[in-house]
Design an enzyme around this catalytic site. Structure first.
Site, PDB file in Angstrom:
ATOM      1  N   ASP A  46       0.850  -1.188   0.000  1.00 34.53           N
ATOM      2  CA  ASP A  46       0.000   0.000   0.000  1.00 34.53           C
ATOM      3  C   ASP A  46       0.892   1.248   0.000  1.00 34.53           C
ATOM      4  O   ASP A  46       1.894   1.323   0.708  1.00 34.53           O
ATOM      5  CB  ASP A  46      -0.910  -0.011   1.237  1.00 34.53           C
ATOM      6  CG  ASP A  46      -2.073   0.946   1.098  1.00 34.53           C
ATOM      7  OD1 ASP A  46      -3.226   0.475   1.030  1.00 34.53           O
ATOM      8  OD2 ASP A  46      -1.845   2.178   1.057  1.00 34.53           O
ATOM      9  N   ASN A  85     -12.894  -3.417   2.320  1.00 35.83           N
ATOM     10  CA  ASN A  85     -13.808  -2.289   2.438  1.00 35.83           C
ATOM     11  C   ASN A  85     -14.763  -2.309   1.247  1.00 35.83           C
ATOM     12  O   ASN A  85     -14.337  -2.522   0.114  1.00 35.83           O
ATOM     13  CB  ASN A  85     -13.031  -0.971   2.455  1.00 35.83           C
ATOM     14  CG  ASN A  85     -12.128  -0.865   3.669  1.00 35.83           C
ATOM     15  OD1 ASN A  85     -12.500  -1.296   4.760  1.00 35.83           O
ATOM     16  ND2 ASN A  85     -10.945  -0.287   3.489  1.00 35.83           N
ATOM     17  N   GLN A 120     -14.354   2.324   1.174  1.00 35.18           N
ATOM     18  CA  GLN A 120     -13.658   1.960  -0.061  1.00 35.18           C
ATOM     19  C   GLN A 120     -13.361   3.199  -0.892  1.00 35.18           C
ATOM     20  O   GLN A 120     -14.245   4.051  -1.086  1.00 35.18           O
ATOM     21  CB  GLN A 120     -14.505   0.972  -0.880  1.00 35.18           C
ATOM     22  CG  GLN A 120     -13.782   0.455  -2.123  1.00 35.18           C
ATOM     23  CD  GLN A 120     -14.561  -0.662  -2.832  1.00 35.18           C
ATOM     24  OE1 GLN A 120     -15.684  -0.988  -2.442  1.00 35.18           O
ATOM     25  NE2 GLN A 120     -13.960  -1.224  -3.863  1.00 35.18           N
ATOM     26  N   HIS A 125     -10.226  -5.464  -3.389  1.00 38.76           N
ATOM     27  CA  HIS A 125      -8.905  -5.784  -2.845  1.00 38.76           C
ATOM     28  C   HIS A 125      -9.024  -6.184  -1.390  1.00 38.76           C
ATOM     29  O   HIS A 125      -9.902  -5.714  -0.670  1.00 38.76           O
ATOM     30  CB  HIS A 125      -7.935  -4.606  -2.998  1.00 38.76           C
ATOM     31  CG  HIS A 125      -8.473  -3.299  -2.505  1.00 38.76           C
ATOM     32  ND1 HIS A 125      -9.363  -2.552  -3.234  1.00 38.76           N
ATOM     33  CD2 HIS A 125      -8.260  -2.617  -1.353  1.00 38.76           C
ATOM     34  CE1 HIS A 125      -9.665  -1.462  -2.566  1.00 38.76           C
ATOM     35  NE2 HIS A 125      -9.024  -1.473  -1.404  1.00 38.76           N
TER      36      HIS A 125
HETATM   37  P1  5GP Z   1      -9.686   1.185   0.121  1.00 33.67           P
HETATM   38  O1  5GP Z   1      -9.877   2.451   0.909  1.00 33.67           O
HETATM   39  O2  5GP Z   1     -10.315   1.280  -1.246  1.00 33.67           O
HETATM   40  O3  5GP Z   1     -10.082  -0.046   0.860  1.00 33.67           O
HETATM   41  O4  5GP Z   1      -8.124   1.036  -0.058  1.00 33.67           O
HETATM   42  C1  5GP Z   1      -7.420   1.613  -1.098  1.00 33.67           C
HETATM   43  C2  5GP Z   1      -5.967   1.584  -0.709  1.00 33.67           C
HETATM   44  O5  5GP Z   1      -5.188   1.794  -1.865  1.00 33.67           O
HETATM   45  C3  5GP Z   1      -5.566   2.671   0.307  1.00 33.67           C
HETATM   46  O6  5GP Z   1      -5.044   2.073   1.466  1.00 33.67           O
HETATM   47  C4  5GP Z   1      -4.539   3.490  -0.450  1.00 33.67           C
HETATM   48  O7  5GP Z   1      -3.474   3.915   0.384  1.00 33.67           O
HETATM   49  C5  5GP Z   1      -4.066   2.545  -1.528  1.00 33.67           C
HETATM   50  N1  5GP Z   1      -3.652   3.197  -2.764  1.00 33.67           N
HETATM   51  C6  5GP Z   1      -4.311   4.181  -3.420  1.00 33.67           C
HETATM   52  N2  5GP Z   1      -3.654   4.490  -4.551  1.00 33.67           N
HETATM   53  C7  5GP Z   1      -2.562   3.673  -4.599  1.00 33.67           C
HETATM   54  C8  5GP Z   1      -1.503   3.532  -5.559  1.00 33.67           C
HETATM   55  O8  5GP Z   1      -1.427   4.205  -6.576  1.00 33.67           O
HETATM   56  N3  5GP Z   1      -0.564   2.582  -5.270  1.00 33.67           N
HETATM   57  C9  5GP Z   1      -0.606   1.814  -4.143  1.00 33.67           C
HETATM   58  N4  5GP Z   1       0.362   0.922  -3.962  1.00 33.67           N
HETATM   59  N5  5GP Z   1      -1.599   1.924  -3.241  1.00 33.67           N
HETATM   60  C10 5GP Z   1      -2.560   2.841  -3.466  1.00 33.67           C
END
Ligand code: 5GP
Length: 114
Positions: free
Chosen positions: A30, A87, A94, A100
C-alpha cells in the site's frame, strides 16, 4: 465502473512494489501503509466491489484470502497475528473500486475499527 489505479498497476502502466503474483492475483505494498506490513491483494479480474462479486467469483475470492494468509506466514506474521480487511462502498471506506484485500500486520490492531 471504469478502470482504476489498480488496473494500471496490474497492466504495469504505473509502478508498484509487487510482493506476490500468480495467474489470478497480484499483491503490492500500500502506498500509504497503516501498519509495518500493509499489502493489497487484488484479483487481476476487475471486480469493482465485494458487492459486485458473484458465485462465479467464489474460487477467486478464496485465492485472494489464501494468498494473503500464505504471504503473512512467509513474513512471520501468522503466530502473532494480522488483520485482513475488505472495504465495500462508501460506509465501508472503499476508495479504489477494484476489489482488494488489505493485509495489515506487525502491530497490535484495535477493535472495533473507527
Ligand atoms: P480502500 O480504501 O479502497 O479499501 O483502499 C485503497 C488503498 O489503496 C488505500 O489504502 C490506499 O493507500 C491505496 N492506494 C491508493 N492508490 C494507490 C496507488 O497508486 N498505489 C498503491 N500501492 N496503493 C494505493
Amino acid at each position: 465502473m471504469g478502470d482504476t489505479i489498480f488496473g494500471k498497476i496490474i497492466r504495469r502502466e504505473i509502478p508498484a512494489d509487487i510482493v506476490y503474483e500468480d495467474d489470478d492475483v497480484l499483491a503490492f505494498r500500500d502506498l500509504n501503509p497503516q501498519a509495518p506490513v500493509h499489502v493489497l491483494f487484488v484479483p487481476k479480474k476487475a471486480i469493482a466491489t465485494l458487492d459486485a462479486a458473484t458465485a462465479a467469483d467464489a474460487g477467486l475470492l478464496g485465492k485472494l484470502l489464501l494468498a494473503a494468509a500464505a504471504y503473512a506466514r512467509s513474513e512471520g506474521l501468522a503466530e502473532m497475528g494480522y488483520r485482513t480487511v475488505i472495504n465495500c462502498n462508501e460506509h465501508g471506506g472503499q476508495t479504489v473500486f477494484h476489489l482488494h484485500v488489505h493485509l495489515l500486520g506487525g502491530r497490535h490492531m484495535q477493535w472495533p475499527p473507527g
